[in-house]
Design an enzyme around this catalytic site. Structure first.
Site, PDB file in Angstrom:
ATOM      1  N   HIS A   1      -4.747  11.053  -1.667  1.00 14.95           N
ATOM      2  CA  HIS A   1      -4.833   9.593  -1.783  1.00 14.95           C
ATOM      3  C   HIS A   1      -6.155   9.091  -2.356  1.00 14.95           C
ATOM      4  O   HIS A   1      -6.321   7.887  -2.554  1.00 14.95           O
ATOM      5  CB  HIS A   1      -4.626   8.942  -0.408  1.00 14.95           C
ATOM      6  CG  HIS A   1      -5.794   9.129   0.519  1.00 14.95           C
ATOM      7  ND1 HIS A   1      -6.012  10.288   1.200  1.00 14.95           N
ATOM      8  CD2 HIS A   1      -6.816   8.303   0.844  1.00 14.95           C
ATOM      9  CE1 HIS A   1      -7.116  10.168   1.923  1.00 14.95           C
ATOM     10  NE2 HIS A   1      -7.626   8.973   1.725  1.00 14.95           N
TER      11      HIS A   1
HETATM   12  C1  UD1 Z   1      -8.656   3.807   3.052  1.00 13.97           C
HETATM   13  C2  UD1 Z   1     -10.118   4.266   3.181  1.00 13.97           C
HETATM   14  C3  UD1 Z   1     -10.189   5.778   3.021  1.00 13.97           C
HETATM   15  C4  UD1 Z   1      -9.233   6.478   3.956  1.00 13.97           C
HETATM   16  C5  UD1 Z   1      -7.834   5.936   3.744  1.00 13.97           C
HETATM   17  C6  UD1 Z   1      -6.845   6.590   4.659  1.00 13.97           C
HETATM   18  C7  UD1 Z   1     -11.754   2.635   2.339  1.00 13.97           C
HETATM   19  C8  UD1 Z   1     -12.720   2.361   1.256  1.00 13.97           C
HETATM   20  N1  UD1 Z   1     -10.935   3.690   2.123  1.00 13.97           N
HETATM   21  O1  UD1 Z   1      -8.255   4.082   1.714  1.00 13.97           O
HETATM   22  O2  UD1 Z   1     -11.501   6.210   3.317  1.00 13.97           O
HETATM   23  O3  UD1 Z   1      -9.267   7.870   3.710  1.00 13.97           O
HETATM   24  O4  UD1 Z   1      -7.855   4.520   3.984  1.00 13.97           O
HETATM   25  O5  UD1 Z   1      -5.578   6.093   4.469  1.00 13.97           O
HETATM   26  O6  UD1 Z   1     -11.726   1.937   3.325  1.00 13.97           O
HETATM   27  N2  UD1 Z   1      -1.532   0.039   1.344  1.00 13.97           N
HETATM   28  C9  UD1 Z   1      -0.281  -0.270   1.785  1.00 13.97           C
HETATM   29  N3  UD1 Z   1      -0.096  -0.404   3.126  1.00 13.97           N
HETATM   30  C10 UD1 Z   1      -1.087  -0.230   4.030  1.00 13.97           C
HETATM   31  C11 UD1 Z   1      -2.375   0.056   3.551  1.00 13.97           C
HETATM   32  C12 UD1 Z   1      -2.585   0.200   2.201  1.00 13.97           C
HETATM   33  O7  UD1 Z   1       0.654  -0.413   1.022  1.00 13.97           O
HETATM   34  O8  UD1 Z   1      -0.832  -0.352   5.243  1.00 13.97           O
HETATM   35  C13 UD1 Z   1      -1.748   0.210  -0.119  1.00 13.97           C
HETATM   36  C14 UD1 Z   1      -2.106  -1.066  -0.815  1.00 13.97           C
HETATM   37  O9  UD1 Z   1      -1.504  -1.045  -2.050  1.00 13.97           O
HETATM   38  C15 UD1 Z   1      -3.592  -0.941  -0.986  1.00 13.97           C
HETATM   39  C16 UD1 Z   1      -3.787   0.561  -1.139  1.00 13.97           C
HETATM   40  O10 UD1 Z   1      -2.783   1.132  -0.324  1.00 13.97           O
HETATM   41  O11 UD1 Z   1      -4.069  -1.677  -2.058  1.00 13.97           O
HETATM   42  C17 UD1 Z   1      -5.118   1.048  -0.740  1.00 13.97           C
HETATM   43  O12 UD1 Z   1      -5.433   0.652   0.619  1.00 13.97           O
HETATM   44  P1  UD1 Z   1      -6.982   0.487   1.067  1.00 13.97           P
HETATM   45  O13 UD1 Z   1      -7.080   0.166   2.495  1.00 13.97           O
HETATM   46  O14 UD1 Z   1      -7.683  -0.401   0.109  1.00 13.97           O
HETATM   47  O15 UD1 Z   1      -7.592   1.923   0.803  1.00 13.97           O
HETATM   48  P2  UD1 Z   1      -6.990   3.367   1.074  1.00 13.97           P
HETATM   49  O16 UD1 Z   1      -6.734   4.020  -0.230  1.00 13.97           O
HETATM   50  O17 UD1 Z   1      -5.877   3.320   2.070  1.00 13.97           O
END
Ligand code: UD1
Length: 420
Positions: free
Chosen positions: A227
């Site tokens: 991811h």
């Molecule tokens: C975040 C953490 C990362 C961790 C990861 C575990 C930061 C900078 N990164 O990354 O360190 O390893 O979580 O999962 O905080 N999304 C959904 N549903 C959700 C959450 C996210 O659809 O419940 C999608 C959205 O499109 C979002 C993308 O995932 O834009 C990224 O989510 P985000 O929380 O920004 O960062 P992660 O890649 O999950």
């Protein structure tokens, strides 16, 4: 008397860490001390899907958060700013003595910043800024293009009490000028949770559900998780890595619970042909086509059971490098660096980056080689959160001039293993 502690969770890797802290607080309060802990749990809502958040609250028996900020997704700046705005209101309303943040996600750094920038006047007319406590402090990948590395550096620079998981973290913090009396080497709260739930995870039916179990027991399989933006956001990098994984899946079924970010990239880049799609109601029998077996993100107990019985795990996660180390399952890390070097020196972890050839070579080496079971890293023994609560209570007791709670160390049952 009581101490008010406010803990923050936001994203998936926070939940298993805070679960250990919640349990240690519950245990501490149950043994009726003069100084009780009034615990407030705040969920920022950085992760919000059922399978990225709610399932973990159920599996880990976490209390329902007292407050939910509901910030959701956004660019780093927007997400961080929204968390800061919501969390400032929480702090001013709750007025805790200290704030615990864990790990390195955007929720961690956002709440750390707010904690050290918010001040109120106490009943005794003193200006008061709460103490900031960072659990899993000091880890460094030395790669500032990783958003988590920036979050770690900023959070540690602001923290008053820093709890570390491994010796490298102590060294990093000292080198950055953090005074030694703020650093406490306590072990790993994520491993506390793993050890606590390992037996319960055996009840999971995930292997049977995935047709990975027959009369002779579990069949051989590998797991993939992916991811990190550096691996999934560029479609060229992602498709080259998928070529390597497809090749691996010819030797071993490759189970891939995909993060929503990765799934989005797979859909956008039209890379569906690499997968048997288990999002479908009636997935095709796996034996009919050699493909990577795509799944939605799994809950904590299902994933723990799946990981425990895997031949090998391929991952770019930080936490999984630590969990496989304790489980003795070989871990091929799809990154060029790690902020958790103890998993290389005392664990099962090997770094290969995103290079297709290296991934396949290392996979071949691992499946043909003998499985190593190195001894666990120091203090990864299931008692890290107890050490954390003991340290915080001791410090607070001293600062308010109370005598130490009698028998605290015996009740917590950890005195002989405390490294301080
Ligand atoms: C975040 C953490 C990362 C961790 C990861 C575990 C930061 C900078 N990164 O990354 O360190 O390893 O979580 O999962 O905080 N999304 C959904 N549903 C959700 C959450 C996210 O659809 O419940 C999608 C959205 O499109 C979002 C993308 O995932 O834009 C990224 O989510 P985000 O929380 O920004 O960062 P992660 O890649 O999950």
């Amino acid at each position: 008397m009581s101490i008010k502690i406010l803990s923050v969770v936001g994203a998936r890797p926070n939940f298993m860490k805070i679960a250990a802290v919640c349990e240690a607080i519950r245990e501490y309060n149950a043994s009726s001390k003069p100084l009780l802990i009034d615990h407030v749990l705040v969920h920022t809502g950085q992760h919000y899907d059922t399978n990225m958040s709610d399932m973990f609250f159920n599996d880990l028996e976490l209390p329902t958060p007292n407050l939910f900020l509901g910030v959701g997704s956004g660019s780093h700046s927007i997400q961080t700013a929204k968390i800061m705005e919501g969390f400032e209101k929480v702090l001013l309303a709750e007025k805790p003595d200290m704030v615990i943040v864990v790990g390195d996600v955007n929720s961690t750094v956002a709440c750390a910043l707010v904690t050290k920038k918010t001040c109120w006047t106490t009943q005794t007319e003193r200006d008061f800024i709460p103490k900031l406590v960072h659990v899993e402090a000091g880890l460094r990948s030395f790669d500032r293009t990783m958003p988590e590395e920036v979050n770690r550096i900023v959070t540690d620079a602001l923290s008053d009490v820093l709890f570390t998981t491994e010796e490298s973290a102590n060294e990093n913090l000292k080198r950055e000028g953090v005074s030694e009396d703020k650093i406490h080497f306590v072990g790993n709260v994520m491993i506390d949770t793993l050890l606590r739930y390992r037996t319960k995870a055996k009840e999971s039916t995930i292997l049977k559900d995935l047709q990975l179990y027959d009369n002779d027991g579990p069949k051989p399989y590998a797991i993939l998780t992916l991811h990190r933006p550096a691996n999934v956001d560029d479609h060229g990098t992602l498709s080259k890595m998928l070529d390597a994984f497809l090749q691996i899946s010819r030797d071993l079924p490759l189970v891939f619970p995909a993060h929503p970010r990765t799934l989005k990239q797979i859909q956008e880049a039209d890379l569906g042909d690499y997968f048997v799609d288990h999002f479908l109601d009636r997935p095709e029998p796996w034996d009919s086509r050699v493909r990577i077996r795509l799944l939605p993100p799994l809950g904590y107990l299902d994933f723990l059971e799946l990981m425990s019985l895997a031949q090998v795990v391929l991952t770019d996660s930080g936490g999984i490098q630590e969990e496989t180390t304790i489980l003795g399952v070989p871990c091929i890390t799809l990154r060029d660096n790690t902020e958790r070097p103890v998993t290389l020196t005392h664990g099962t972890n090997v770094l290969v980056g995103s290079d297709c050839k290296k991934i396949i070579e290392e996979f071949g080496r691992v499946v043909q080689g003998q499985r190593q079971t190195p001894p666990a890293p120091q203090l990864w023994d299931g008692n890290a959160a107890r050490r954390i609560i003991r340290t915080l209570v001791e410090e607070e007791t001293r600062s308010v001039g109370l005598p130490l709670p009698s028998g605290a160390e015996t009740i917590l049952g950890i005195d002989s293993q405390h490294p301080d």
